[in-house]
Design an enzyme around this catalytic site. Structure first.
Site, short mmCIF file in Angstrom:
data_model
loop_
_atom_site.label_atom_id
_atom_site.label_comp_id
_atom_site.label_asym_id
_atom_site.label_seq_id
_atom_site.Cartn_x
_atom_site.Cartn_y
_atom_site.Cartn_z
N THR A 97 -0.91 2.23 6.83
CA THR A 97 -0.89 0.88 6.23
C THR A 97 -0.70 -0.08 7.24
O THR A 97 -0.18 -0.06 8.31
CB THR A 97 0.59 1.12 5.24
OG1 THR A 97 0.51 -0.57 4.92
CG2 THR A 97 1.77 1.22 5.95
N GLY A 98 -1.40 -1.05 6.88
CA GLY A 98 -1.47 -2.49 7.78
C GLY A 98 -2.79 -2.90 7.79
O GLY A 98 -3.71 -3.06 6.53
N THR A 145 0.75 -1.13 0.15
CA THR A 145 0.00 -0.02 0.04
C THR A 145 0.91 1.21 0.05
O THR A 145 1.95 1.13 0.71
CB THR A 145 -0.79 -0.06 1.23
OG1 THR A 145 -1.71 -1.09 1.07
CG2 THR A 145 -1.63 1.25 1.69
N GLY A 176 -6.18 -3.55 7.50
CA GLY A 176 -7.07 -2.47 7.54
C GLY A 176 -8.28 -2.38 8.50
O GLY A 176 -8.56 -1.48 9.26
N GLY A 180 -11.14 -1.91 2.88
CA GLY A 180 -10.10 -1.73 4.02
C GLY A 180 -10.03 -0.19 4.68
O GLY A 180 -11.36 0.56 4.43
N ASP A 181 -8.92 0.28 5.25
CA ASP A 181 -9.13 1.42 5.84
C ASP A 181 -8.51 2.56 4.94
O ASP A 181 -8.74 3.72 5.11
CB ASP A 181 -7.95 1.37 7.02
CG ASP A 181 -6.51 0.99 6.58
OD1 ASP A 181 -6.51 0.00 5.73
OD2 ASP A 181 -5.57 1.58 6.97
N ARG A 239 -15.32 -6.34 -0.01
CA ARG A 239 -14.41 -5.99 1.18
C ARG A 239 -13.70 -4.54 1.12
O ARG A 239 -13.32 -4.03 0.00
CB ARG A 239 -13.41 -6.82 1.59
CG ARG A 239 -12.49 -6.62 2.81
CD ARG A 239 -11.05 -5.80 2.41
NE ARG A 239 -10.32 -5.76 3.72
CZ ARG A 239 -9.23 -4.97 3.72
NH1 ARG A 239 -8.59 -4.65 2.51
NH2 ARG A 239 -8.44 -4.88 4.84
N1 ASP Z 1 -4.55 -1.02 4.88
C1 ASP Z 1 -4.74 -1.87 3.50
C2 ASP Z 1 -6.05 -2.57 3.67
O1 ASP Z 1 -6.29 -3.24 4.76
C3 ASP Z 1 -3.70 -2.81 3.27
C4 ASP Z 1 -2.17 -2.49 3.73
O2 ASP Z 1 -1.88 -1.29 4.04
O3 ASP Z 1 -1.39 -3.16 3.37
O4 ASP Z 1 -6.50 -2.78 2.55
#
Ligand code: ASP
Length: 320
Positions: free
Chosen positions: A231-232, A181, A234, A211-212, A209
């Site tokens: 990032t992470g 991301t 979500g 994410g954040d 789906r």
């Molecule tokens: N935050 C992103 C999501 O959950 C994924 C990521 O940041 O690696 O879609």
């Protein structure tokens, strides 16, 4: 004073295992982004808002990051992308969810921000709005790279849970993971900050789906004091309103470092791991993470640093 910080995703568990064969390409991309957008910020050619948009566009164009071309594939093996952007000065925001036919989701989010209302558009309507507003249209298949197809095939073969191949280093090495991301935060010469984030999400994510990343306050936030991109995993960043939480903690007067740490501590017990980048209007910048690695870089008044694992990369030892 001008600052640009970028990330190219966080992930992995355990000890840092060193650079992979593909990492130098990622480093070169981050270097190009920091040098070109950083110097335009310094000269006053770019506002914080345009700087984060262009920085993210350049990273969306790098196939090794999980945004734009090279996004990870969902459960059906297709690319669906999310992005959002926010301007600190006026709180203007734009977001696209589940787009499939454009090269630069962040430019689409920027176009929504500029239109002023609504803040979010999804799917076909978001693709159509973007294309009508000049964002480059592409075939959905153009966004799929061989690397991501290979990663998806492994995910499918192992009947893994969504995102498993993004997080589990025993399944894949980090060149094949879904992390990647991208995001940017900037402080411009007028003291304004902005934040932008763009992603393909997680490998094998179920249809629909979200994410954040496209959620203002979760993956992206900017106000007159601070800009944040996360990032992470979500879902944990949504449940903690991570980016907004960081801003509110910083507002209490604690250090930027402590405000970032508070957010990382909040996501951890609910299955979230990742990293954040943040820049403040008074010139602080932070890029902490709790995973094995986070692709990250900072351009701070002309000084450039790039890291992947715990330490910064030695740029002199890499070919430019
Ligand atoms: N935050 C992103 C999501 O959950 C994924 C990521 O940041 O690696 O879609």
């Amino acid at each position: 004073m001008t600052i640009l910080a970028i990330h190219g995703g966080a992930g992995g568990d355990g000890e840092w295992r060193g650079l992979t064969a593909l990492d130098p390409e990622r480093v070169q991309c981050m270097k190009r982004v920091l040098e070109s957008i950083g110097s335009s910020l310094e000269s006053g050619t770019l506002s914080a808002l345009e700087a984060v948009t262009q920085a993210v566009e350049l990273m969306e164009d790098e196939p090794l990051f999980n945004a734009g071309i090279g996004s990870v594939l969902d459960e059906d093996g297709t690319v669906t992308m999310d992005a959002s952007i926010m301007n600190g000065k006026d709180g203007a925001a734009g977001s696209v969810v589940n787009v499939r036919r454009i090269r630069h989701p962040i430019r689409a989010a920027n176009a929504i921000l500029k239109q002023g209302w609504p803040v979010m558009l999804n799917s076909e309507a978001a693709d159509n709005f973007a294309i009508q507003n000049g964002v480059e249209a592409v075939e959905p298949s153009w966004l799929i790279t061989e690397l991501r197809q290979k990663q998806w095939n492994l995910w499918k073969e192992k009947s893994a849970r969504p995102g498993a191949t993004d997080e589990d280093d025993s399944v894949l090495d980090h060149d094949l993971e879904g992390m990647g991301t991208v995001g940017a935060v900037a402080l411009d010469r007028n003291g304004n900050v902005a934040a932008a984030t763009s992603t393909g999400g997680m490998t094998g994510k179920p249809k629909g789906r979200i994410g954040d990343t496209p959620i203002i306050g979760a993956g992206t936030w900017a106000d007159s004091n601070i800009a944040v991109s996360c990032t992470g995993v979500g879902e944990a960043f949504i449940r903690t309103c991570a980016a907004h939480r960081l801003a509110m903690r910083y507002d209490t007067g604690i250090s930027l470092h402590d405000a970032c740490q508070d957010v990382l501590n909040a996501v951890e017990p609910i299955g979230g791991r990742g990293g954040v980048i943040a820049v403040t209007a008074d010139g602080n910048v932070a890029t902490p993470f709790q995973t094995m690695l986070m692709y990250r870089g900072v351009w701070n008044n002309g000084d450039l640093s790039i890291g992947i694992g715990p330490n910064d990369v030695d740029l002199d030892s890499m070919d430019s």
